[in-house]
Every structure is written in structure tokens, then in C-alpha cells.
Design an enzyme around this catalytic site. Structure first.
Site, PDB file in Angstrom:
ATOM      1  N   ASP A 184      -1.198   8.350   6.459  1.00 24.09           N
ATOM      2  CA  ASP A 184      -0.601   7.546   5.400  1.00 24.09           C
ATOM      3  C   ASP A 184      -0.809   6.082   5.783  1.00 24.09           C
ATOM      4  O   ASP A 184      -1.164   5.768   6.930  1.00 24.09           O
ATOM      5  CB  ASP A 184       0.889   7.906   5.305  1.00 24.09           C
ATOM      6  CG  ASP A 184       1.649   7.020   4.356  1.00 24.09           C
ATOM      7  OD1 ASP A 184       1.138   6.748   3.256  1.00 24.09           O
ATOM      8  OD2 ASP A 184       2.764   6.592   4.717  1.00 24.09           O
ATOM      9  N   ASP A 194       1.288   2.873   4.128  1.00 25.25           N
ATOM     10  CA  ASP A 194       2.516   2.082   4.146  1.00 25.25           C
ATOM     11  C   ASP A 194       3.556   2.715   5.076  1.00 25.25           C
ATOM     12  O   ASP A 194       3.854   3.909   4.972  1.00 25.25           O
ATOM     13  CB  ASP A 194       3.093   1.959   2.731  1.00 25.25           C
ATOM     14  CG  ASP A 194       2.213   1.112   1.829  1.00 25.25           C
ATOM     15  OD1 ASP A 194       2.752   0.400   0.963  1.00 25.25           O
ATOM     16  OD2 ASP A 194       0.977   1.148   1.988  1.00 25.25           O
TER      17      ASP A 194
END
Length: 297
Positions: A96, A98
Site C-alpha cells: 500500500d 498512504d
């Protein structure tokens, strides 16, 4: 004895007492320690134990992980990892972005320029806890950006900071001949220069619509949600000829759950409780490169 699993413990204060507790927990879980090694640096320590006498079937592996997590000492996490993954000649690391690859939530940085940071942050938190549909929440959050001049994207890009150890993690995997990918519910306009600078093999995020030099408050195309993250993990692994059993996925929010579940090992990085509860392993310190030790890279 031949090890079929490894227990990798890491934390900022690996004391002799904490390591003795790890040994006891492993013994209570029915696995014997066949080898031990220690490593790490001045930021965190690492203790790796080769395990024998247990089974790496899915059911038994899950039970060992459950028992080890339940008995963990404060400040110490232990990942139980199949040696088939740790010894694989080629692996795929997918992350991922953020609050994982980078320290911030980009949508919140953008929303600050519209005076809506707190409002958007509350929606983001709820979405990451799994309380809201991610795609619907993304559309709602992006809508508040309508009318912002495109140069706010450049300003936000300057604010973004990689997580501690992120560059080192990517470099280590790449130098060892492995594949590194990221898939993000954030935005290509922010991710593109980061991906290019790090030399990522694969990356994808949402595309903010820009018309006449301003954000429209919309994203183009299908939203990168939890289903899409798993889809790209499978597609990129297949394209590289890498078995899913030899993939490592890292994330922090509910939209990462499908990807974490599908990977050979799913790692929750400073994650929401719902994610930590179901991930194969957790890192609860700010150093992303602890993933190197889990994966034996």
C-alpha cells in the site's frame, strides 16, 4: 532437524527476557527451535529462530501465529514465516502507499488546501477501519477538492515523506533480484514521481481529473479498491512467474485486507485493529524495512 518455518521477532528493545518469552511461547505452541540468530541495527533488533517439529499446513500455521500473537511481549512482534517463502529465489513485494510506503494520507494533505482536512480525515479513518465502502468514501472525499488549482498537487508532493526504511527496503529487494510493486487508493499524480525515483517494477493508483488547470473533484476510471489491490497482486505475480506463496503484501487499512490474505504472507504495518487481527504478521514500529527480515532479504 530441518526447519520448515522461521519465527522472526523484531522490536526496538529485544531484551534477553523478551527473547526467553518468545522461546517459551513457541514451545507452548508445539514447535521446537532448531537454530537461532540475531541481527538488526541501532534502531531495532531482530531475533530469528528456525523451527522444527511443527507443520506448515494452513491450519497449523494459523494456530501457531494465533498463539504467538496472543502471548507477545509489549514492544515485540513475531512473524511466523514458511521457509519456502524465505528461501525463494524470486519474490514479489507489494505495498500500500498512504500510511505504508509514505507517512501521510495524501487525500488529507489535499483536503487541507480546501479547508476540509479534519472532515476528510474522519471519513478516511472510518474507511480504513472498514466501516465505509472505500469507493464511495473516496468519491465523497475527492469531491471536496473541486476547484482547487492544479498547483496544489505539486505542493502536496513536496510534503510527502517516505516511511522510515522504505527506500532501504525497496533497494534491498531490487538489489537481490526481487520484484517490488505498489498499489494505492491514492493518486497517480503524487505516486508517479515516487515510483520512478524508487525504481518500482509495477505501480498503480487513482487518477485525479484535471480540467482547465483545476481539480474537478472527480477521479477517472474505476477506483482502486480492496478487490483491485488483490487483482493486481495476482496479475503482477503471474506476469513475473512468481508463485503467490512467494509474495509479501504490506498495508494498514481495511482496503488492503484482500491483498494481505491472498499473499504468501500479509503484514499489517502500524495498522488499524481490524487489520492487525487478521494479518499473518504485524509491524508496530515505524521502520518499514523490518519487512526485509521477515522475508529474509
Amino acid at each position: 532437524m530441518t526447519s520448515n518455518l522461521a519465527a522472526v521477532s523484531y522490536g526496538v528493545n529485544l531484551s534477553p527476557e523478551s527473547l526467553e518469552n518468545v522461546r517459551k511461547v513457541l514451545a507452548d505452541a508445539g514447535v521446537a527451535v532448531s537454530s537461532e540468530s540475531q541481527g538488526g541495527d541501532d534502531r531495532f533488533g531482530v531475533f530469528t529462530a528456525g523451527l522444527a517439529g511443527g507443520s506448515d499446513t494452513a491450519t497449523d500455521l494459523a494456530e501457531v501465529r494465533r498463539q504467538v500473537a496472543a502471548a507477545a511481549s509489549a514492544g515485540i512482534d513475531t512473524a511466523i514465516v514458511p521457509e519456502t517463502l524465505r528461501q525463494a529465489s524470486r519474490k514479489l513485494l507489494i505495498m500500500d502507499v498512504d500510511s505504508t510506503l509514505i507517512q501521510q494520507e495524501v487525500i488529507e494533505l489535499l483536503a487541507a488546501h480546501a479547508g476540509k482536512r479534519e472532515e476528510v480525515a474522519a471519513v478516511t479513518e472510518a474507511a480504513m477501519r472498514g466501516e465505509l465502502d472505500f469507493a464511495q468514501s473516496l468519491h465523497a472525499r475527492v469531491a471536496v477538492l473541486a476547484g482547487l488549482p492544479v498547483d496544489v498537487v505539486d505542493s502536496v508532493r513536496e510534503e510527502v515523506r517516505l516511511s522510515l526504511g522504505a527506500a532501504e527496503l525497496v533497494s534491498a529487494f531490487k538489489d537481490a533480484g526481487h520484484v517490488v510493486a505498489v498499489v494505492s487508493g491514492g493518486f497517480n499524480q503524487i505516486l508517479r514521481p515516487i515510483a520512478e525515483e524508487l525504481g518500482l517494477d509495477y505501480w498503480i493508483a487513482n487518477e485525479l481529473e484535471i480540467v482547465d488547470g483545476a481539480l474537478t473533484g472527480k477521479v477517472l476510471g474505476a477506483v482502486i479498491d480492496r478487490a483491485a489491490k488483490e487483482k493486481y497482486l495476482r496479475e503482477w505475480a503471474a506476469a513475473e512467474g512468481i508463485s503467490l506463496e512467494h509474495t509479501i503484501a504490506v498495508g494498514d487499512g481495511a482496503n488492503d485486507l484482500d491483498m494481505l490474505s491472498a499473499a504468501g504472507i500479509g503484514v499489517a504495518f502500524n495498522a488499524k485493529p481490524a487489520v492487525r487481527a487478521v494479518a499473518d504478521a504485524a509491524i508496530n514500529m515505524p521502520f518499514l524495512d523490518a519487512v526485509r527480515h521477515i522475508a529474509n532479504v
